[in-house]
Design an enzyme around this catalytic site. Structure first.
Site, short mmCIF file in Angstrom:
data_model
loop_
_atom_site.label_atom_id
_atom_site.label_comp_id
_atom_site.label_asym_id
_atom_site.label_seq_id
_atom_site.Cartn_x
_atom_site.Cartn_y
_atom_site.Cartn_z
N SER A 177 0.84 -1.19 0.00
CA SER A 177 0.00 0.00 0.00
C SER A 177 0.88 1.25 0.00
O SER A 177 1.63 1.48 -0.94
CB SER A 177 -0.96 -0.04 1.20
OG SER A 177 -2.00 0.89 1.05
N ASP A 258 -9.08 -5.28 -4.55
CA ASP A 258 -8.70 -3.88 -4.47
C ASP A 258 -9.71 -3.08 -5.29
O ASP A 258 -10.38 -3.61 -6.19
CB ASP A 258 -7.30 -3.69 -5.05
CG ASP A 258 -6.21 -3.74 -4.00
OD1 ASP A 258 -6.40 -3.16 -2.92
OD2 ASP A 258 -5.14 -4.35 -4.27
N HIS A 290 -7.43 -5.86 -0.13
CA HIS A 290 -6.30 -4.97 0.11
C HIS A 290 -5.51 -5.34 1.37
O HIS A 290 -4.35 -4.96 1.51
CB HIS A 290 -6.81 -3.53 0.23
CG HIS A 290 -5.74 -2.49 0.28
ND1 HIS A 290 -5.10 -2.01 -0.84
CD2 HIS A 290 -5.18 -1.83 1.33
CE1 HIS A 290 -4.20 -1.11 -0.49
NE2 HIS A 290 -4.22 -0.98 0.83
#
Length: 315
Positions: A177, A258, A290
């Site tokens: 991320s 995602d 995610h």
């Protein structure tokens, strides 16, 4: 360019908790923090470690090092850079992936950096566990927790490793991320100003953000307080250098669950790297979101672990 026009739609696209089919957005962040912390606690209990190793003078400028089971001779190092939208999590939650690595002769280094001051996060994206750290010193033009500082700190952590640990034979970066963004910024570094050239042999970027311009228009920037110029300066997508013969291999991984914007950014960044001559693979991971896209890296059977094992010697 970001195809999302509506401000609310943009907020949704950059709120990863809205896209998971496993848990609702009010619980998935807390669950993610709990998984990361528990995994790190297990890793610390089972591995030989050096914790809170300073690579600079600032409070946040520290590393956690997990040594291979047999640390004799030289060994490759996986440097892990945590996510948390540049304002949550820390190195203290980032040792979860160490056990399957150290048992195969790979050292793991979790990098600490100064996250943005708490206060602007969407509650679901930044839980109460967020910690604000402030370094004692940074270059006078920088402030603790701003984007320029975070990028510089990650670069300096690698310089420290190269200078202090001569037994390292090859560095492999892994970021998730926001950590994938910071790892990608490492690829654009002009190392001549540091007078050190880290031997980066591979980079694994997981569910990252590579163009910060859309972030300017979301709640995420409430804490980061980035200007357009700062976002441009720190967007990996805008600073892709032509690959040199010794350029490392890059794996860009993205989760099935995602958001479309996260998936677009991963696809476009991998395409741009490839166009510049880099050796790039794009891995679209089915059945994960995610959060568990990185949590599962502690599992031997996980596909990303298996791919990493083929890429990193002795993993």
């Amino acid at each position: 360019r970001c195809p999302v026009a509506s401000p609310q739609a943009l907020e949704d696209q950059y709120s990863p908790s809205r896209w998971s089919p496993r848990l609702d957005r009010d619980t998935i962040i807390d669950a993610h923090f709990a998984v990361m912390a528990a995994g790190t606690e297990r890793a610390r209990a089972s591995a030989q470690t050096s914790l809170h190793v300073p690579y600079g003078e600032g409070d946040g400028e520290k590393l956690d090092i997990y040594f291979p089971t047999d640390p004799s001779g030289t060994f490759p190092v996986l440097v892990y850079i945590h996510g948390g939208y540049w304002q949550c999590l820390s190195k203290d939650d980032s040792g979860f992936a160490a056990p399957p690595l150290v048992s195969r002769g790979v050292a793991v280094v979790a990098v600490g950096y100064d996250i943005a001051p708490k206060g602007g996060c969407c509650p679901a994206e930044a839980a109460a566990a967020c910690v604000t750290q402030r370094p004692a010193t940074l270059p006078s033009a920088l402030s603790p927790g701003d984007m320029d500082s975070m990028v510089l700190q990650v670069r300096r952590s690698l310089v420290f490793l190269v200078k202090q640990w001569p037994r390292i034979r090859g560095i492999y970066l892994c970021g998730h991320s926001a950590g994938a963004h910071l790892a990608a910024m490492v690829l654009s570094t002009d190392w001549t100003e540091f007078q050190v050239l880290p031997d980066i042999k591979g980079t694994v970027l997981v569910s990252g953000v590579y163009d910060l311009e859309p972030i300017l228009h979301t709640y995420v920037n409430d804490a980061l307080n980035m200007s357009w110029e700062v976002a441009q300066r720190n967007s990996p997508m805008r600073h892709i250098t032509p690959a040199v013969p010794a350029a490392c291999e890059v794996l860009v991984a993205v989760a099935q669950h995602d958001s479309p914007e996260f998936r677009r950014q991963s696809q476009e960044y991998s395409q741009a790297l490839r166009a510049a001559g880099w050796s790039v693979s794009l891995l679209d991971l089915a059945g994960v979101d995610h959060f568990d896209v990185i949590e599962k890296l502690s599992e031997d059977s996980y596909v990303l672990t298996q791919v990493g094992r083929r890429a990193v010697p002795r993993w």
